[in-house]
Design an enzyme around this catalytic site. Structure first.
Site, mmCIF file in Angstrom:
data_model
loop_
_atom_site.group_PDB
_atom_site.id
_atom_site.type_symbol
_atom_site.label_atom_id
_atom_site.label_comp_id
_atom_site.label_asym_id
_atom_site.label_seq_id
_atom_site.Cartn_x
_atom_site.Cartn_y
_atom_site.Cartn_z
ATOM 1 N N HIS A 217 -57.258 29.037 82.957
ATOM 2 C CA HIS A 217 -58.639 28.909 82.484
ATOM 3 C C HIS A 217 -59.642 28.962 83.630
ATOM 4 C CE1 HIS A 217 -57.963 28.176 78.202
ATOM 5 N NE2 HIS A 217 -56.884 27.513 78.548
ATOM 6 N N ASP B 299 -53.707 23.181 81.072
ATOM 7 C CA ASP B 299 -53.151 23.727 79.833
ATOM 8 C C ASP B 299 -53.009 25.239 79.903
ATOM 9 O OD1 ASP B 299 -55.994 24.507 77.874
ATOM 10 O OD2 ASP B 299 -56.014 23.793 79.946
ATOM 11 N N GLU B 300 -52.178 25.735 79.024
ATOM 12 C CA GLU B 300 -52.051 27.170 78.735
ATOM 13 C C GLU B 300 -52.010 28.035 79.990
ATOM 14 O OE1 GLU B 300 -54.101 27.662 74.450
ATOM 15 O OE2 GLU B 300 -55.544 27.424 76.090
ATOM 16 N N VAL B 301 -51.113 27.703 80.918
ATOM 17 C CA VAL B 301 -51.014 28.539 82.109
ATOM 18 C C VAL B 301 -50.130 29.732 81.772
ATOM 19 C CG1 VAL B 301 -50.442 28.636 84.548
ATOM 20 C CG2 VAL B 301 -51.227 26.486 83.538
ATOM 21 N N GLU C 99 -49.387 19.913 78.369
ATOM 22 C CA GLU C 99 -48.429 20.811 79.006
ATOM 23 C C GLU C 99 -47.911 20.253 80.329
ATOM 24 O OE1 GLU C 99 -51.090 21.827 77.367
ATOM 25 O OE2 GLU C 99 -51.080 24.001 77.044
#
Lengths: 392, 442
Positions: A181, A241-243, A294
């Site tokens: 992000h 998050d969301e890597v 995460e």
């Protein structure tokens, strides 16, 4: 008029008694927000241990005041002893997907106060834009904001938000989400993001923060040094998050690093490597941190007082996650069932209301680790033209 | 107002100079508007047959907007205002253009519901502005319903006195005139809907004896159902009421509703049951509904007004007038319904896929944009009978605090679908234009 109720003696004063006010301080996770409100014939008394409790009581008092058809303000005899169930009651705003002008943020803080929220989780930067004007790295917003003149938060804007919040007993927890992000960080910090490769050539696109360069950690240290000073709250939200591992995987230097470190093909280990160093940096700055789930799911080693933010939404999944996080001894924050950006037709407030945060399998000790939750208003489809009616 | 739209909103009036050496641009100093018809229509009301076509030429020094009637000129003016843009130095620019434009469908409407929640005048007027920006030309005003009756009637003041949410949540005759004129100046027709015999709970507050008393066995329960179709007083009332409506609202059409009539109250009422027997309707209450509707259609026709009705009126086989317009709203098999309605020779207006009150997460404008109204089995003649469509914003969860951001710019997708050619369907291109259009509307 003929049949007016005979109102009692008018009350002209609400007496507020606070034992240890702390008016000049900032609210914290441990702040006591309890209060007692007694309205009886001829006297109205609000007592609280701290100013934060008094604020909550004042809000309640203001809600008790009614007005009859003749315009007379009245209040019923009342005795209230009140305190919050959860100490962390937050709201997330996203000022990266769409810039939110100061007035939208301040208005939101007002409405938060009406609803006794006490944490403003400011998801201030993300992929699409970097509106935070950094004094250490002015290029970040100069190159990364939607418009460096009109769509930024200056130092004085940030101070204004923090003070406006403080006066309402609201903590401001900024989130500088890394290593994913972070696309908007790239233009203002060349070399920070991982260059992605296609075949053996750089493709021109970038991925998450590059975890293998020393310059990365120098940058991160300096940035968080500034953030730690600017934002007075003990906690900073570090994201995590969301890597997306695809870019890392494509980069030959990173693959080489993976081999060197013995990580094999497990990029979660590389993510851990970055996060651990980040947590160390932030700790050494004397701050606590909150991370998205995460970080816990990918088995990053975190300090015992880390707060894990549970957001993934599948019903069974989040309750299981709450159980897992608390079983491992970490504090948990719940957002998963409260993604208010996901609008739907009808009275969807009912679903949000029915959520019971402690409805998961665990011991009382585990449940005690749940410090609260946050309603999230992600900004993909939200800006100042529709924020308020969508959120409230 | 178009001058202000184009030039008035310049936020940063930095009278910057263009960079030295930049080529001097030719200047456009005038937009000439030419309306060709002998009677341009400036003093009249828009109607279904109005000409909205226009021809716009933008060349050096003078631009010419030609239209047959003033309604076309309005559309062209809107387009011209959208062509004007500002550069970084504060100069206003417009590209050389030649545009020949006309709407695909003649009836392009927005439905607002001011009964489930009262809508202040300002909200309605702002919405008319937004409609004009999107070339909508019909404001379908679903003004009263079960929940409240805000329309202040001259002949029957008790209707709003007793039926409005409160005495200040009403539309006075002056308010109504204001809406009609504001709309007219934007080429927008105002079609009021006074929905009967169902959806009329609020009417009963101010008009005792209008609604059917419901029974449990031999006892009246105290609650009421749809308008009572068997009493003469009902038709006396409706005759007088629609006389007023016909004179207050200048459009050639009135929407009479006719949807979702719940038969249970009628079924419970012994007088009604008796009437059914006498008329030979058996137990088919759809026949009673049709009996009622037909009488209302006659009343309204006698005032020289055309009628629009919801699809149930057609489905339940009432005898319609040849120029009655049927509005198709039920989502299931609406294409099939369009075939039936047009197959029977009636004009149709499509609302079914465009219930914008049904919000959902994400870019739902795409699904509204992708509707192809003529995708139904039918002949060429049938397809001609589909005169247009309406985006509906029912008011159960809508009031002045959230109407505008909920309706727009989602309704813009419907606006383009109803105006533009059938082959304008590219979502990516539409997305680009929609995002700039949205900023322009703001």
């Amino acid at each position: 008029a003929g049949n007016e109720p005979s109102w009692g003696i008018p009350c002209t004063q609400l007496l507020i008694y606070i034992s240890t006010p702390g008016c000049d301080g900032f609210p914290s996770l441990d702040s006591k927000e309890s209060y007692k409100l007694i309205v009886s014939k001829g006297s109205m008394l609000l007592s609280a241990e701290t100013i934060w409790g008094a604020l909550r009581g004042l809000e309640t008092f203001s809600q008790l005041v009614g007005r009859d058809e003749n315009g007379t303000y009245y209040i019923n005899e009342t005795e209230i002893v009140d305190f919050p169930r959860f100490p962390h009651r937050g709201l997330l705003l996203d000022t990266s997907r769409h810039y939110l002008p100061l007035r939208a943020i301040l208005e939101t803080l007002d409405v938060m106060a009406y609803n006794k929220f006490n944490v403003f989780h400011w998801h201030i930067v993300d992929d699409p834009s970097f509106p935070y004007e950094s004094s250490t790295f002015p290029e970040l917003s100069r190159k990364g904001a939607f418009n460096a003149m009109t769509h930024v938060y200056t130092a004085s804007d940030v101070r204004a938000v923090i003070e406006y919040a403080r006066l309402r007993g609201i903590r401001v927890i900024p989130e500088f989400d890394t290593p994913g992000h972070t696309l908007s960080w790239g233009p203002g910090a060349p070399g920070l993001l991982t260059p992605c490769y296609v075949a053996q050539q750089p493709s021109g696109t970038y991925g998450p923060i590059n975890p293998i360069l020393n310059s990365t950690y120098q940058f991160v240290t300096s940035l968080f040094q500034e953030v730690s000073t600017v934002f007075p709250d003990f906690f900073i939200h570090l994201g995590g998050d969301e890597v997306d591992f695809t870019c890392w995987r494509s980069n030959p230097k990173i693959r080489a690093f993976m081999q060197e470190m013995g990580f094999g093909e497990d990029y979660k280990k590389l993510e851990s490597f970055y996060i651990q160093r980040l947590l160390g940096i932030v700790s050494s700055l004397g701050k606590g941190y909150i991370v998205w789930q995460e970080v816990f799911d990918n088995e990053v080693e975190v300090k015992p007082d880390t707060i894990i933010h549970v957001w993934k939404e599948n019903i069974m999944q989040y309750k299981q996650e709450m159980a897992n996080v608390t079983r491992a001894g970490y504090h948990a924050l719940l957002s998963a069932p409260w993604y208010l950006n996901r609008i739907s037709y009808g009275q969807d407030w009912i679903e949000a209301y029915k959520v019971e945060p402690l409805d998961f399998r665990g011991s009382p000790e585990q449940k005690a680790l749940v410090i609260g939750g946050e309603a999230c208003m992600w900004g993909e489809f939200v800006d100042v033209t529709n924020l308020t009616p969508r959120l409230w | 107002r178009y001058y202000e739209y184009m030039f008035g909103r310049s936020r940063r009036r930095r009278w910057g100079r263009r960079p030295l050496g930049a080529p001097a641009l030719p200047e456009l100093s005038e937009l000439q508007v030419v309306i060709e018809a002998a009677d341009p229509g400036c003093d009249s009301y828009p109607h279904l047959g109005s000409s909205e076509a226009y021809h716009l030429t933008v060349t050096e020094s003078v631009a010419i907007l030609k239209a047959y009637e003033v309604w076309g000129a309005l559309r062209g003016l809107e387009t011209f205002s959208q062509l004007v843009h500002e550069d970084d130095y504060g100069s206003f620019l417009v590209n050389e253009s030649e545009i020949n434009d006309f709407p695909r469908f003649a009836h392009r409407g927005i439905l607002l519901d001011s009964s489930r929640h009262y809508l202040p005048l300002k909200t309605i007027l702002t919405n008319l502005d937004a409609m004009a920006f999107n070339k909508f030309n019909v404001f379908h005003w679903h003004i009263v319903d079960d929940q409240s009756f805000p329309y202040q009637s001259i002949y029957f003041p008790e209707l709003s006195d007793k039926g409005a949410y409160s005495c200040n949540l009403i539309y006075t005759p002056a308010d109504v005139r204001l809406v009609i004129e504001y709309a007219r100046l934007r080429g927008i027709r105002v079609i009021p809907e006074f929905d009967t015999p169902g959806h009329t709970q609020s009417w009963g507050k101010g008009q005792k004896g209008l609604l059917t008393p419901c029974y449990s066995g031999k006892q009246q329960t105290g609650s009421f159902g749809p308008v009572n179709p068997i009493w003469n007083t009902t038709y006396d009332f409706m005759t007088k009421f629609f006389k007023e409506i016909s004179s207050v609202f200048p459009d050639a059409y009135i929407h009479l509703g006719g949807d979702e009539v719940d038969f249970s109250c009628w079924k419970s009422n012994p007088e009604v049951k008796e009437f059914m027997k006498k008329q030979g309707f058996g137990i088919d209450y759809a026949k009673l509904e049709s009996y009622y509707i037909q009488k209302i259609l006659d009343i309204v026709s006698s005032y020289n007004k055309g009628q629009v009705v919801w699809q149930e009126v057609f489905d339940h086989k009432a005898q319609l007038k040849p120029d009655t317009v049927v509005q198709v709203w039920k989502a299931n098999y609406y294409a099939h319904e369009l075939s039936s309605v047009t197959g029977a020779g009636f004009s149709a207006v499509l609302a079914a896929p465009w219930y914008l009150d049904y919000i959902s997460y994400g870019q739902d404008w795409k699904k509204y944009y992708s509707v192809e109204p003529l995708n139904f089995p039918g002949s060429e003649e049938q397809k001609k009978l589909l005169i247009g469509g309406e985006a509906c914003l029912w008011g159960e969860f809508v009031d002045a605090t959230n109407l505008t951001p909920r309706l727009w710019p989602r309704a813009s997708a419907v606006g383009e679908r109803l105006w533009s050619s059938r082959n304008v369907t590219d979502l990516e291109d539409a997305y680009k234009r929609l995002t700039s259009h949205r900023c322009r509307m703001l």
